[in-house]
Design a protein around this motif. Sequence first.
Motif, mmCIF file in Angstrom:
data_model
loop_
_atom_site.group_PDB
_atom_site.id
_atom_site.type_symbol
_atom_site.label_atom_id
_atom_site.label_comp_id
_atom_site.label_asym_id
_atom_site.label_seq_id
_atom_site.Cartn_x
_atom_site.Cartn_y
_atom_site.Cartn_z
ATOM 1 N N MET A 24 0.751 -1.247 -0.049
ATOM 2 C CA MET A 24 0.151 -0.016 0.117
ATOM 3 C C MET A 24 0.972 1.159 0.033
ATOM 4 O O MET A 24 0.608 2.191 -0.772
ATOM 5 N N ASN A 25 2.084 1.362 0.713
ATOM 6 C CA ASN A 25 3.041 2.359 0.923
ATOM 7 C C ASN A 25 4.388 1.682 0.769
ATOM 8 O O ASN A 25 4.634 0.563 1.236
ATOM 9 N N GLN A 26 5.350 2.534 -0.007
ATOM 10 C CA GLN A 26 6.606 1.866 -0.139
ATOM 11 C C GLN A 26 7.376 1.780 1.495
ATOM 12 O O GLN A 26 8.113 0.879 1.165
ATOM 13 N N TRP A 31 4.247 -7.146 2.495
ATOM 14 C CA TRP A 31 3.576 -7.001 1.436
ATOM 15 C C TRP A 31 2.050 -7.622 1.545
ATOM 16 O O TRP A 31 1.871 -8.413 2.670
ATOM 17 N N GLU A 32 1.232 -7.303 0.735
ATOM 18 C CA GLU A 32 -0.277 -7.698 0.884
ATOM 19 C C GLU A 32 -0.372 -8.530 -0.400
ATOM 20 O O GLU A 32 -0.110 -8.226 -1.539
ATOM 21 N N VAL A 33 -1.194 -9.813 -0.328
ATOM 22 C CA VAL A 33 -1.405 -10.762 -1.384
ATOM 23 C C VAL A 33 -2.896 -10.798 -1.283
ATOM 24 O O VAL A 33 -3.699 -11.197 -0.506
ATOM 25 N N GLY A 34 -3.365 -10.566 -2.604
ATOM 26 C CA GLY A 34 -5.047 -10.777 -3.001
ATOM 27 C C GLY A 34 -4.995 -12.275 -3.326
ATOM 28 O O GLY A 34 -4.458 -12.384 -4.506
ATOM 29 N N LEU A 35 -5.722 -13.012 -2.616
ATOM 30 C CA LEU A 35 -6.117 -14.284 -3.161
ATOM 31 C C LEU A 35 -7.337 -14.233 -3.674
ATOM 32 O O LEU A 35 -8.335 -13.760 -3.084
ATOM 33 N N SER A 36 -7.720 -15.394 -4.368
ATOM 34 C CA SER A 36 -9.158 -15.464 -5.117
ATOM 35 C C SER A 36 -9.271 -16.950 -5.030
ATOM 36 O O SER A 36 -8.669 -17.856 -5.296
#
Length: 71
Positions: A24-26, A31-36
Amino acid sequence: MMAFVELESGNWINTDSIETIYKMNQSDTRWEVGLSHGEFDHIDKITDADRVRILKTAGFVKIKKENSNAD
């Protein structure tokens, strides 16, 4: 083919279910991981080492082979 990666937390993640990896910010340290699972529905936080491990397993980063100097 499903490929699972063990995260530093001890959890496992299926690389086939990853939709996106981002910060979201450097200045963020994780880290954020978007899972489906059919639809985009879950976000996990991972470390930089986890991100590298995921990218290597998915084939986006070349894995260096260790030299064996058995002299």
